[in-house]
Design an enzyme around this catalytic site. Structure first.
Site, PDB file in Angstrom:
ATOM      1  CE  LYS A 150      -2.706  -2.493  -0.679  1.00 58.97           C
ATOM      2  NZ  LYS A 150      -3.029  -2.443  -2.101  1.00 58.97           N
ATOM      3  N   GLY A 210       2.596   2.197  -2.789  1.00 58.85           N
ATOM      4  CA  GLY A 210       2.791   2.691  -4.146  1.00 58.85           C
ATOM      5  C   GLY A 210       3.435   1.677  -5.075  1.00 58.85           C
ATOM      6  CB  THR A 257      -0.030  -0.205  -8.442  1.00 60.31           C
ATOM      7  OG1 THR A 257      -0.510  -1.219  -7.560  1.00 60.31           O
ATOM      8  CG2 THR A 257      -0.719  -0.307  -9.782  1.00 60.31           C
ATOM      9  CG  HIS A 299       5.172  -6.848  -0.583  1.00 62.49           C
ATOM     10  ND1 HIS A 299       5.174  -5.562  -1.069  1.00 62.49           N
ATOM     11  CD2 HIS A 299       3.981  -7.388  -0.973  1.00 62.49           C
ATOM     12  CE1 HIS A 299       4.048  -5.344  -1.741  1.00 62.49           C
ATOM     13  NE2 HIS A 299       3.312  -6.432  -1.702  1.00 62.49           N
ATOM     14  NE  ARG A 354       0.085   6.570   0.277  1.00 64.67           N
ATOM     15  CZ  ARG A 354      -1.082   6.154  -0.192  1.00 64.67           C
ATOM     16  NH1 ARG A 354      -1.311   4.863  -0.350  1.00 64.67           N
ATOM     17  NH2 ARG A 354      -2.025   7.023  -0.514  1.00 64.67           N
ATOM     18  CB  SER A 378      -4.030   2.702   1.616  1.00 61.21           C
ATOM     19  OG  SER A 378      -4.005   2.042   0.378  1.00 61.21           O
ATOM     20  NE  ARG A 400      -8.255   4.026  -0.351  1.00 60.68           N
ATOM     21  CZ  ARG A 400      -8.436   5.145   0.358  1.00 60.68           C
ATOM     22  NH1 ARG A 400      -9.655   5.564   0.613  1.00 60.68           N
ATOM     23  NH2 ARG A 400      -7.403   5.829   0.834  1.00 60.68           N
ATOM     24  CE  LYS A 401     -11.196   9.351  -1.084  1.00 59.65           C
ATOM     25  NZ  LYS A 401     -11.323  10.232   0.089  1.00 59.65           N
ATOM     26  N   GLY A 402      -5.471   7.333  -4.453  1.00 63.60           N
ATOM     27  CA  GLY A 402      -4.141   7.760  -4.902  1.00 63.60           C
ATOM     28  C   GLY A 402      -3.787   9.170  -4.448  1.00 63.60           C
TER      29      GLY A 402
HETATM   30  P1  A3P Z   1      -5.018   4.607  -1.668  1.00 58.70           P
HETATM   31  O1  A3P Z   1      -5.712   3.420  -1.075  1.00 58.70           O
HETATM   32  O2  A3P Z   1      -4.594   5.598  -0.616  1.00 58.70           O
HETATM   33  O3  A3P Z   1      -5.791   5.260  -2.747  1.00 58.70           O
HETATM   34  P2  A3P Z   1       0.036  -0.638  -3.673  1.00 58.70           P
HETATM   35  O4  A3P Z   1       0.135  -0.476  -5.141  1.00 58.70           O
HETATM   36  O5  A3P Z   1       1.359  -0.661  -2.972  1.00 58.70           O
HETATM   37  O6  A3P Z   1      -0.867  -1.741  -3.289  1.00 58.70           O
HETATM   38  O7  A3P Z   1      -0.624   0.708  -3.115  1.00 58.70           O
HETATM   39  C1  A3P Z   1      -1.955   1.042  -3.402  1.00 58.70           C
HETATM   40  C2  A3P Z   1      -2.116   2.526  -3.143  1.00 58.70           C
HETATM   41  O8  A3P Z   1      -1.482   3.256  -4.203  1.00 58.70           O
HETATM   42  C3  A3P Z   1      -3.584   2.943  -3.178  1.00 58.70           C
HETATM   43  O9  A3P Z   1      -3.656   4.094  -2.322  1.00 58.70           O
HETATM   44  C4  A3P Z   1      -3.761   3.303  -4.640  1.00 58.70           C
HETATM   45  O10 A3P Z   1      -4.873   4.091  -4.906  1.00 58.70           O
HETATM   46  C5  A3P Z   1      -2.444   4.035  -4.903  1.00 58.70           C
HETATM   47  N1  A3P Z   1      -2.088   4.069  -6.325  1.00 58.70           N
HETATM   48  C6  A3P Z   1      -2.285   3.120  -7.266  1.00 58.70           C
HETATM   49  N2  A3P Z   1      -1.834   3.535  -8.452  1.00 58.70           N
HETATM   50  C7  A3P Z   1      -1.338   4.777  -8.270  1.00 58.70           C
HETATM   51  C8  A3P Z   1      -0.760   5.745  -9.146  1.00 58.70           C
HETATM   52  N3  A3P Z   1      -0.591   5.498 -10.434  1.00 58.70           N
HETATM   53  N4  A3P Z   1      -0.376   6.927  -8.611  1.00 58.70           N
HETATM   54  C9  A3P Z   1      -0.528   7.181  -7.297  1.00 58.70           C
HETATM   55  N5  A3P Z   1      -1.088   6.313  -6.421  1.00 58.70           N
HETATM   56  C10 A3P Z   1      -1.490   5.123  -6.900  1.00 58.70           C
END
Ligand code: A3P
Length: 362
Positions: A83, A85, A87, A146, A168, A176, A301-303
C-alpha cells in the site's frame, strides 16, 4: 499449515527440485511453531524472522528466495511495504527502462495491469518451474518484492542488484490497507473495523510489518550503499513526479538524454503512469481474472496524500505519530508532518485537533 495445502509442489527427481523440497519441508515444520495473530482478510499472520507474514505463501516464498534465488548484477528489484505505491512504481520503472521499446500510444501499460508486467519475486519463485521462469527473463530483469532488506541473504546484497524502495506516510498506509481489506475479505466475514485495523497496524501485525521496521531496513541500506538502494517517498513522487522520475532513471543507469527531455519523454511517462490514467483504463476497472490473488481494480482507490485526515481520530493520529517518532528516530517525520513534541498529550492524555498535523497539500 499442512504440507498438503501447498498446491505447487516441485517435481521430484532433479537436484533443484530436491533442494526446493527441503525448503518446503522446513517451511512446513516451522510454521506451526511460529507466533500467530489475526489476519486482515483470510489467513492468520505469523511472525517469522521478526516480520509478520501470511502464514502459508509469504513465508514459503521468503524461504525459497533465501535458499534458492540467484540474483544477477543487472536485476532491478522494486521493494515496498504493501500500500505504499507498488503499482505506481511498477508502472513507472517499467515505462522508464523500456522507453525505447514501446510507443506511448500502444504501450503495454494501456492493456495490462502493472502486476502482469512485473513478476512478484516471492510469488513466482513458488511455482514449480520458477527457477527456469525467472532465469528465462531477459536482462535486466525487473521484479517486485515485499521482503524487508534485512531478510535478503548477504550474497544478494553484494551481488549488485539495484533496489528501488518506495515508502509512504504510515497514516495513509493504514487507511489504504484498511480499505483494501474491505475488498479482500470474503462476503461472509464481518467487516474489519478501523479500530481493529489500527490496533493490528500499531502492533506491527500487518503484512510484512512492523511497517516501521520495513522502512528502516531500506533506509539504512540506502545510506550504506546508495549506489544499490534508492529510497523514494510517495509524497515526494506526488509533489514533484518529474524530478523523482529523472532521479529514478539516473539511479537505474538510464538517465534521460537532453533530447528526450526536450521531446517530453519524462512527462509522457509520468502521464501514462498517473493514477488518473491507469485507474480509468478498462483493464484496471474490471474484475476479469482469476489468475491473480488481487484483482486489478483493488490496486486503485484514491491515490492521494493525506486521506488519513478523513478517517483517523485525533487519538489514533497521536499514537501513530508517537510510534513513527520513536521507531524512525526522527527520520521522515518532517515529510509526514509527525508532531515531534508530543509531550502535551503524553501529560494531558488528550490532544486537541488544532494541534494535529495539517494535511499535506498536493
Ligand atoms: P489509496 O488506497 O490511498 O488510494 P500498492 O500499489 O502498494 O498496493 O498501493 C496502493 C495505493 O497506491 C492505493 O492508495 C492506490 O490508490 C495508490 N495508487 C495506485 N496507483 C497509483 C498511481 N498510479 N499513482 C498514485 N497512487 C497510486
Amino acid at each position: 499449515m499442512a504440507a498438503s495445502s501447498f498446491t505447487s509442489l516441485p517435481n521430484e527427481g532433479d537436484q533443484e527440485s530436491q533442494g526446493y523440497q527441503t525448503t518446503y519441508k522446513r517451511c512446513n515444520d516451522i510454521i506451526p511453531t511460529l507466533p500467530r495473530d489475526t489476519g486482515w482478510w483470510l489467513s492468520n499472520l505469523c511472525q517469522y524472522q521478526g516480520f509478520w507474514l501470511s502464514s502459508s505463501h509469504a513465508i514459503l516464498g521468503l524461504m525459497l528466495v533465501q535458499d534458492h534465488f540467484m540474483s544477477k548484477p543487472t536485476d532491478i528489484i522494486l521493494a515496498t511495504s504493501p500500500k505504499c505505491g507498488t503499482t505506481w512504481l511498477r508502472a513507472l520503472i517499467f515505462a522508464t527502462i523500456n522507453r525505447t521499446s514501446y510507443d506511448f500510444a500502444t504501450h503495454p501499460l494501456l492493456t495490462n495491469n502493472p502486476q502482469a508486467l512485473v513478476p512478484f519475486l516471492e510469488g513466482h519463485i513458488r511455482v514449480n518451474d520458477s527457477t527456469s521462469f525467472l532465469e528465462s527473463l531477459p536482462s535486466p530483469r525487473f521484479l517486485s518484492t515485499h521482503i524487508p532488506y534485512s531478510l535478503f541473504p548477504d550474497s544478494m546484497k553484494t551481488s549488485g542488484p539495484k533496489f528501488v524502495y518506495v515508502c509512504r506516510n504510515p497514516k495513509d498506509v493504514l487507511v489504504s490497507k484498511w480499505k483494501f481489506a474491505e475488498k479482500m475479505r470474503p462476503k461472509e466475514m464481518p467487516p474489519l473495523s478501523l479500530q481493529d485495523a489500527f490496533e493490528l497496524f500499531c502492533n506491527g501485525v500487518s503484512h510484512y510489518g512492523p511497517f516501521w521496521d520495513h522502512v528502516l531496513s531500506y533506509w539504512k541500506a540506502s545510506l550504506e550503499t546508495p549506489e544499490t538502494v534508492l529510497f523514494l517517498i510517495y509524497e515526494d513522487m506526488k509533489r514533484e513526479p518529474l524530478v523523482q522520475v529523472k532521479r529514478l532513471a539516473e539511479f537505474l543507469g538510464k538517465p534521460f538524454s537532453p533530447e528526450e527531455e526536450r521531446e517530453g519523454v519524462v512527462q509522457e511517462i509520468v502521464r501514462l503512469c498517473s493514477f488518473k490514467n491507469l485507474s480509468t483504463l478498462e483493464v484496471n476497472k474490471s474484475i476479469i481474472s482469476t489468475e491473480y490473488f488481487v484483482q486489478n481494480p483493488y490496486f486503485f482507490r484514491k491515490g492521494e496524500v493525506g486521506d488519513w485526515e478523513n478517517h483517523l481520530t485525533p487519538e489514533m493520529v497521536a499514537r501513530l505519530d508517537q510510534i513513527t517518532k520513536e521507531k524512525l528516530e526522527g527520520i521522515l517525520c518532517d515529510k509526514w508532518k509527525v508532531r515531534i513534541d508530543l509531550s502535551r498529550e503524553e501529560n494531558d492524555g488528550e490532544q486537541s485537533t488544532d494541534q494535529l498535523p495539517t494535511p499535506r497539500s498536493e
